[in-house]
Design a protein around this motif. Structure first.
Motif: not given
Length: 214
Positions: A121, A124-125, A193-194, A196-197
């Motif tokens: 997490t 960022t990606s 997170m790209s 998971l977000g």
């Protein structure tokens, strides 16, 4: 000598004409697995198809996982990982359990090529090394945008790319940002997170639930 592995992996499959509610990977041998299909015990050799239509494609006692095909869809069943896919307008999801080192891992794919992710997490990606990229077939030097990334080992060269499709369990997303780092690190692809977000996430101790949004 066969290596025998016991475990419990539940796999919920979306409803169809012959709906299968639950598959449980109960045991693994060399080229053989015991699978519970809605409570029915099936001893299956690699390549067999059960009366319910579940085909055992491959087994790996070292990784403690089995690959099956249900309704034309491939899934990797792994000890300690629950994959859910709900039909009738519901949402796809996956439940992960932390390994002894505290990290969460998930079997998935990039552009249809199987790959093992470590959930991160803090990334960022999605991040993969250049060997992963070569195996997946990503020409990152030609189509990627050169940049740099800060890692535990310092600043490294990275290429920003777009992944056509990323799948984890029953969750499939398209057009995902990722970074390709030259060399052997990170060893496992990082699920950042790209991806998971765009999900609903819930963590409860050593259990993490990922659910696709409507």
């Amino acid at each position: 000598m066969y290596r025998f592995v016991l475990g419990c992996v539940a796999f919920l499959v979306c409803a169809s004409a012959q709906a299968i509610e639950q598959l449980t990977l109960h045991a693994l041998f060399k080229n053989k697995a015991i699978v519970l299909i809605d409570g029915a015990r099936r001893v299956m050799n690699q390549g067999d198809t059960s009366p319910e239509g579940v085909k055992l494609l491959a087994v790996d006692t070292n990784s403690e996982e089995a690959t099956v095909e249900v309704n034309g869809r491939r899934e990797v069943l792994r000890l300690g990982m629950v994959v859910s896919a709900f039909g009738g307008g519901g949402r796809s999801g996956v439940t992960l359990y932390a390994e002894p080192n505290g990290h969460f891992f998930a079997e998935g794919s990039i552009n249809g090529v199987p790959i093992r992710f470590m959930v991160d997490t803090g990334a960022t990606s999605i991040a993969i090394n250049s060997k992963h990229a070569d195996r997946v077939g990503i020409d990152y030097k030609r189509h990627g945008t050169p940049s740099f990334a800060s890692t535990a080992g310092g600043v490294v060269r990275m290429y920003a790319v777009k992944l056509n499709a990323v799948e984890v369990g029953g969750i499939r997303l398209h057009n995902i940002d990722a970074g390709v780092i030259e060399g052997n690190h990170p060893r496992e692809a990082l699920l950042g997170m790209s991806f998971l977000g765009r999900l609903d996430m819930k963590r409860d101790g050593e259990k993490m639930e990922l659910m696709q949004r409507y």
